[in-house]
Every structure is written in structure tokens, then in C-alpha cells.
Design an enzyme around this catalytic site. Structure first.
Site, mmCIF file in Angstrom:
data_model
loop_
_atom_site.group_PDB
_atom_site.id
_atom_site.type_symbol
_atom_site.label_atom_id
_atom_site.label_comp_id
_atom_site.label_asym_id
_atom_site.label_seq_id
_atom_site.Cartn_x
_atom_site.Cartn_y
_atom_site.Cartn_z
ATOM 1 N N ASP A 1 1.022 -0.998 0.190
ATOM 2 C CA ASP A 1 0.018 0.506 0.589
ATOM 3 C C ASP A 1 0.710 1.304 0.296
ATOM 4 O OD1 ASP A 1 -3.233 1.620 0.446
ATOM 5 O OD2 ASP A 1 -1.867 2.318 2.268
ATOM 6 N N LYS B 1 -4.228 -1.292 6.533
ATOM 7 C CA LYS B 1 -3.379 -0.703 7.232
ATOM 8 C C LYS B 1 -4.416 -1.138 8.248
ATOM 9 C CE LYS B 1 -3.072 3.322 5.243
ATOM 10 N NZ LYS B 1 -2.775 3.794 3.985
HETATM 11 N N1 URA Z 1 -5.941 7.599 3.011
HETATM 12 C C1 URA Z 1 -5.155 5.798 2.368
HETATM 13 O O1 URA Z 1 -4.797 5.594 3.967
HETATM 14 N N2 URA Z 1 -5.416 5.431 1.323
HETATM 15 C C2 URA Z 1 -6.232 5.737 0.764
HETATM 16 O O2 URA Z 1 -6.062 5.969 -1.077
HETATM 17 C C3 URA Z 1 -6.741 7.212 0.509
HETATM 18 C C4 URA Z 1 -7.223 7.453 1.813
#
Ligand code: URA
Length: 425
Positions: free
Chosen positions: A161, A187
Site C-alpha cells: 500500500d 493498514k
Molecule cells: N487514505 C489512505 O490511506 N488511502 C487512500 O487511498 C486514501 C486515503
């Protein structure tokens, strides 16, 4: 398998198979799939979407790209909150110690601000000595001591990510519900919390400008949580005006401490208590009511322990900006509206936020609001105070506020209710 086959499948609106998703996320994390290939795939996903199975598998693959934290050694349930971000949104600061004072553990990994929205870590770093980077062992020690910990995510948490979000940021592929939902939830699930409350902000100062899109994002994230065994609930809340009276890092810490002392603006208190009750209910913890823990000092005690355990001095004076200027009401009447985006942009231009990840923020910069929508105002009365380290910043901040507020006979009827909707599994 190769990247072109996966890109073409999504370009042709076909479903991606589980092996295709697993492979592409793993190969991208290892550097075998190139940035230009991943950006083509992200654009195909943005345009053609993913179904629930694909989003679930995508999220799972991002979680598996790193480590998943485990709090099973703790003797009480864990619960957390994630906000999609807004202007003046300091709720995490009083909320985490408040929920800890009511009997659950709060292991919270937070982020920094980018653009006009603030970040929890920037706010807390305005407290002298406070440290955002902790090892897993240090996190556990703070949790055991204070019941709550707020810190930065380590490099090992969902590295796929980290890479993909940075790529989306520069390729016009942020605004995809499957990609946003999987990014946030990978996350939060990897963080190891047992329960999660999502505060999905709606309005000019938020990511999601309209209620329907916010509801779709909330539904997608709640489903992802349920599919991964995390009890997840979402509230849709107003971000058409700023939250509370303080916007900016140290100013927001001050307001959070007022809330912990039993005072503070009514909207911040209401949302903090509401989210605390949701977090405790999602974790199955019943005991002290959060409103009582704000009054009896136990939430403040947890805050002081949490800040101290991370090297901060809860009694230290907070940084103040050197220069101030005041915006006054041009006429008498009622403050009809106060646009969250305009105020957030002005605070950012004053130095409270950063334009690039590597920029430093000014801890003292920001805006204190002296009137909120619905308040009666007199001509010449101060509406807000702007704070900056350098007076040359005021002109551009004032330009951002041009048209961001209006005085009329009554509050704008289009203002959103503080809580718009609640989404459950
Ligand atoms: N916050 C995140 O962690 N990811 C996104 O894609 C958008 C906002």
C-alpha cells in the site's frame, strides 16, 4: 503470469482472478511489476471497478505484503477509529485515551497531513519531546501503561500500500472507491485491532464531497472489515464546516486537552463521546460511560500517561506562532456558513500543513475560530484569528478565506447534520 495480461483483463472489464491479484500485488512489492504497469492497472480499476470478492482479495494481498500485528497477549479487547480526514479533526487525540479510560486498549497507527487536511502525528509532535516512531515492543509497553498508543506505522506494515498509494498520488488514481477502501482497510486490519469505527467525513473539507459516494465508501470498508473478522461500524459525519474552533497543530492539541478537562466545543465533545461509545460497543466492552470519564478526570489521566510514555511532556508550553491577524465580521447578523475547505486551505497557507511529504510543518500556525455557523455576530466583531510564524503568509491565507464565509439571517439550511448516517455490517 505477466502484468500485461492482468492490465488487459481489467481494461476489458473482466474480473481479476485470485491468483492474478495475489501475483500482481506481490510482484509489484518486489519490483518485478514496474510503476508504469501498476499505474495502468490502477487506472483500469478506477475506470472499471472491482467487485466485493476482488476488493477483498486485493486487500488480503496488501496485508500479506507485510506483517500483521497481534495484540492477543493483552487481557482486554482492542478497538480503533479511523477518520478519512478533515479540517480541525483532532478527535483522535481525546478519543484514544478516553476509550482506554473506559476499559479497552487502543493501538492506533496514524498518519501525517498532506494538503489542506491535518494529520494526527503532526499535531502530537507539537508537544515537546513526543515521539511518533515506536517499535512493536515499545507500542506494547505504552499500551500496557496507558491503555492507548498513537504512533507512525512502521515500514513492515502493508508495504504494497505504501508503494501503491505514492503511485496513485501522482497518477490521478486516488479517487477510486475499491482502491481507497482496500488501502485504508489493509493498514487497519494489519494493525491487528479487533474492532474498528470508521469516521467517513462528507463535505467540502473532506475527500468525499457528497453523501452518496461517502456511503458507498463506508459500505465497502464495513464489508471488508466483516470479511476479515474485524467488527467494523462506520459513521458518516459533517465536514462542510471545520470541526471545533481550532485548526492547526498546537492549537488543536490545546483544544483536545480542553475536551479532556471536561470543556471544549460542543461538536468536538459530541463526536468524541459518540465515537467512543461506538468503539467500546464494537469491542464488546461495557463499563464506564465516556461522558463520565471526561468529567471524572480518568480520560485526562490516560492522556498524560500516553503522552509521557512516548517521551512528551504533557505540562510543557506548546509552540505559538509569532504573528497574528484578525478577520472581522463585515456586517451584523448570523454566521450562515463557514466553508471547511476554505479554512483548511488558509491554515495550510499559514504553514500548518505541507505540500510535499518531506516538508516541515509550523506547529504554531493555524486559525482560531471565534464564531461558528449559526452564531449571532456583530459588525466589526472578530470572526477568526490567523496565526503564522511569518506575516508575509497572511495575504494568501486571507485570499483562501475570500468567499469562504457568509453572514445572513440564519444558518444555511443546507448545512449537514453532525452525524449523517451509520453503516453496520
Ligand atoms: N487514505 C489512505 O490511506 N488511502 C487512500 O487511498 C486514501 C486515503
Amino acid at each position: 503470469m505477466d502484468a500485461i495480461e492482468v492490465i488487459v483483463a481489467k481494461r476489458e472489464r473482466r474480473e481479476l482472478s485470485d491468483p492474478q491479484i495475489d501475483w500482481v500485488i506481490d510482484a509489484y512489492t518486489r519490483g518485478e511489476v514496474a510503476d508504469e504497469q501498476m499505474s495502468a492497472l490502477a487506472m483500469a480499476i478506477l475506470l472499471n471497478g472491482m467487485n466485493r470478492r476482488e476488493i477483498g482479495r486485493w486487500t488480503e494481498a496488501m496485508i500479506r505484503s507485510g506483517t500483521r500485528m497481534d495484540w492477543s497477549v493483552l487481557d482486554r479487547p482492542t478497538t480503533d477509529k479511523h477518520s478519512t480526514g478533515g479540517v480541525g479533526d483532532k478527535i483522535t487525540l481525546p478519543l484514544a485515551p478516553l476509550v482506554a479510560a473506559c476499559g479497552a486498549y487502543v493501538p492506533q497507527l496514524s498518519g501525517r497531513g498532506l494538503g489542506h487536511t491535518g494529520g494526527t502525528l503532526d499535531k502530537l509532535e507539537s508537544i515537546p519531546g513526543w515521539r511518533a516512531s515506536l517499535s512493536a515492543e515499545e507500542m506494547l509497553a505504552v499500551l500496557r501503561d496507558a491503555g492507548a498508543v498513537i504512533c507512525a506505522a512502521g515500514d513492515g506494515l502493508a508495504p504494497a500500500d505504501k508503494k501503491l498509494y505514492a503511485l496513485r498520488d501522482v497518477t490521478g488514481t486516488v479517487e477510486s472507491i475499491p482502491l481507497i477502501a482496500s488501502s485504508i482497510m489493509s493498514k487497519k486490519i494489519a494493525e491487528g485491532t479487533g474492532a474498528l469505527v470508521l469516521d467517513v467525513k462528507v463535505g467540502s473539507g473532506a475527500f468525499m464531497k457528497d453523501v452518496d459516494t461517502a456511503r458507498e465508501l463506508a459500505r465497502t470498508m464495513v464489508d471488508l472489515g466483516a470479511d476479515h473478522g474485524v467488527a467494523t461500524v462506520a459513521l458518516l459525519t459533517a465536514m462542510d464546516r471545520p470541526l471545533g474552533r481550532a485548526v492547526g497543530n498546537a492549537l488543536e492539541v490545546e483544544e483536545a486537552v480542553e475536551v479532556l478537562a471536561g470543556g471544549g466545543p460542543s461538536d468536538v465533545v459530541e463526536l468524541t463521546v459518540l465515537l467512543a461509545r461506538e468503539m467500546l460497543a464494537a469491542a464488546g466492552v461495557s463499563g464506564k460511560d465516556p461522558a463520565d470519564a471526561l468529567k471524572d478526570g480518568s480520560a485526562m489521566d490516560a492522556w498524560r500517561r500516553m503522552i509521557g510514555a512516548q517521551g512528551g511532556d504533557p505540562d510543557a508550553a506548546l509552540p505559538r506562532a509569532a504573528e497574528t491577524t484578525v478577520v472581522t465580521a463585515p456586517s451584523s447578523g448570523v454566521l450562515a456558513r463557514l466553508d471547511a475547505y476554505g479554512v483548511g486551505l488558509a491554515a495550510w497557507r499559514l504553514g500548518a500543513g505541507r505540500a510535499r511529504k518531506e516538508d516541515a510543518v509550523s506547529f504554531g500556525a493555524g486559525i482560531t475560530l471565534h464564531a461558528r455557523p449559526g452564531d449571532a455576530v456583530r459588525e466589526g466583531q472578530s470572526l477568526m484569528t490567523l496565526h503564522a510564524d511569518d506575516a508575509t503568509r497572511f495575504d494568501r491565507a486571507l485570499a483562501a478565506l475570500d468567499g469562504a464565509y457568509a453572514i445572513g439571517d440564519a444558518a444555511d439550511p443546507a448545512l449537514l447534520p453532525l452525524v449523517i448516517d451509520r453503516i453496520t455490517p
